[in-house]
Design an enzyme around this catalytic site. Structure first.
Site, PDB file in Angstrom:
ATOM      1  CG  ASP A   1      -2.823   1.696   1.219  1.00 33.82           C
ATOM      2  OD1 ASP A   1      -3.338   2.368   2.134  1.00 33.82           O
ATOM      3  OD2 ASP A   1      -2.640   0.467   1.311  1.00 33.82           O
TER       4      ASP A   1
ATOM      5  CD  GLU B   1      -6.128  -0.852   5.748  1.00 36.71           C
ATOM      6  OE1 GLU B   1      -6.885  -1.450   6.532  1.00 36.71           O
ATOM      7  OE2 GLU B   1      -6.173  -1.040   4.512  1.00 36.71           O
TER       8      GLU B   1
END
Length: 490
Positions: free
Chosen positions: A78, A145
């Protein structure tokens, strides 16, 4: 895009260029996960998704490397979705538009996603290779994350056999990281009564723009302006002289782990005091700009706007302004054990008015970080206390641990030797005031000997994010040398 894909090393840059095409903001990684799964299947690699949605890929050792220790590699898929207010971009559907700017690669008006796309691209390039010697590889590509470390938090034991792990998620070439801060979210809400706009009032939009922003861990010690604090200071100065000033809406910051760069407020004032309001804003702006001489692009503007539907009741407005003044922001203390490293901090990340189930409220988001889990929790309670004293509801959520350094790490010793042979000097070994996933990964895999490294990235978590082209090449070369140097299994 083709220029990016053709940079050296091509195996890495072509994958990063592809990642830029795929929308992948935190909590919306389905497209990039599907792409990576197809990538692995098309190359005959062993791939699976775990229970939470992390991608796990395994590749056998190349001939002659079968006796080496297995090596795990980890990055997150991400990226932080940040854009300038005047940039037309939908992170759920639009591609990032990278371009070469001298020695750097950056993006048009948005975050670039080099954090952690370069790490993901390096792993994919190695997995795809047919001519690079390597031991048996195990890749872990985690989700979410940036917005909660959901993938790392929910990783379960039993998937990996390696004892060594390379985390490719730090942002200074030539530095090896062996520890990081933990963090905890502080979420709060202050209820208020929405009242009719007083008769004879005129409305204005107060805009704070152009701040440098940045990573709320890596950049929290750099004295950068916080748009939420600045807007509040100006409104406080105005209402201190003009009692008619009323707050209608606030919308400052965007993500808990990004230092707020922009804030937009709608305020009203008695029409006959509008000229004086403009003077106060101008005077306060000049003072703030003089103080923040590292914020060359700071722009503070006041312009007429349509009357809002309501304003905040006076009592709540007073509490709100004092609350934002009191809320800790920035470094709370520096480390006494590690020179130049922030120990504990808070980022007043988000301040926004909203209506939920018919109730008007101001919602706040903060991210507290600390090298010590106990100090993390205490400072989180300190921040929450400021909200509670003002009558707001506040809670601590989403705590994650730090990563305790192991200076006797065999992997660290190996990587220092490889770096010295490659560069003729010792790498710097550091602890970082940011959240790496290593602390969480150690829970299901306590056997993992971990080191984190990466290329040089600047302004992560902001639209000014950029990655140094030459450092990516050096990072790739070093990565492959470390992979080739993995020792034989016992």
């Amino acid at each position: 895009m083709s220029n990016i894909a053709e940079l050296n090393p091509v195996p890495l840059w072509k994958h990063f260029a592809k990642l830029c095409e795929i929308p992948r903001p935190s909590k919306h990684e389905d497209k990039v996960v599907a792409y990576i799964v197809d990538f692995a299947k098309n190359r005959g690699l062993d791939v699976q998704l775990d229970e939470i949605g992390n991608v796990i890929i395994k590749k056998p050792a190349t001939p002659g490397m079968e006796n080496r220790k297995k090596l795990a590699m980890q990055s997150h898929v991400d990226m932080v979705p940040q854009k300038n207010a005047d940039t037309d971009h939908d992170f759920l559907t639009d591609s990032i538009k990278p371009y070469i700017d001298g020695e750097w690669v950056t993006a048009e008006g948005t975050t670039l996603g080099a954090d952690n796309g370069i790490g993901v691209a390096a792993i994919l390039a190695l997995l795809e290779s047919t001519d690079i010697p390597h031991p048996a590889l195990e890749a872990l590509l985690t989700i979410d994350e940036e917005a909660g470390m959901t993938g790392a938090k929910n990783l379960q034991p039993g998937y990996f056999e390696a004892d060594l792990l390379l985390n490719l998620d730090t942002e200074d070439e030539g530095e090896l990281y062996v520890g990081c801060a933990g963090g905890v979210d502080v979420n709060a809400a202050l209820a208020y009564t929405a009242e009719a706009v007083p008769s004879g009032h005129q409305a204005f939009k107060l805009s704070v723009r152009g701040l440098r922003g940045g990573h709320s861990g890596l950049d929290i010690d750099k004295g950068r302006g916080n748009a939420n604090k600045i807007a509040n200071r100006i409104i406080d100065a105005a209402q201190g002289e003009l009692e008619s000033v009323r707050i209608a809406t606030l919308d400052g910051g965007s993500l808990r782990n990004a230092i707020p760069r922009e804030s937009f407020s709608v305020i009203t004032v008695a029409a006959d005091q509008s000229e004086r309001l403009a003077e106060i804003v101008q005077q306060a702006s000049a003072t703030i700009k003089a103080e923040l001489n590292n914020e060359e692009r700071l722009d503070i503007a006041l312009e007429p706007t349509e009357l809002p539907g309501s304003v905040m009741d006076v009592a709540s407005q007073q509490k709100l302004i004092q609350l934002i003044r009191c809320c800790p922001n920035g470094v709370e203390r520096m480390s006494t054990a590690l020179e130049g490293i922030a120990d504990t901090s808070n980022n007043l990340a988000r301040v926004v008015t909203e209506t939920v189930d018919g109730e008007s409220r101001v919602r706040f988001q903060c991210l507290v970080r600390s090298l010590s889990d106990s100090a993390r929790d205490q400072h989180g309670l300190n921040v929450a206390a400021a909200f509670k004293l003002a009558g707001a509801d506040a809670s601590l959520d989403n705590a994650y641990p730090g990563w305790t350094p192991n200076m006797q790490s065999p992997l660290l010793a190996l990587m220092k030797d490889v770096y010295k042979e490659m560069e003729g000097k010792e790498p710097e070994v550091k602890v970082i005031h940011a959240g790496l996933e290593c602390g969480l990964l150690a829970k299901p895999y306590p056997n993992w000997d971990m080191v984190s490294f990466g290329p040089t990235i600047r302004r992560a978590h902001s639209p000014e994010e950029r990655v140094h082209i030459e450092s990516v090449g050096n990072f790739w070369e070093y990565f492959l040398k470390v992979v080739a140097a993995i020792p034989a299994a016992n």
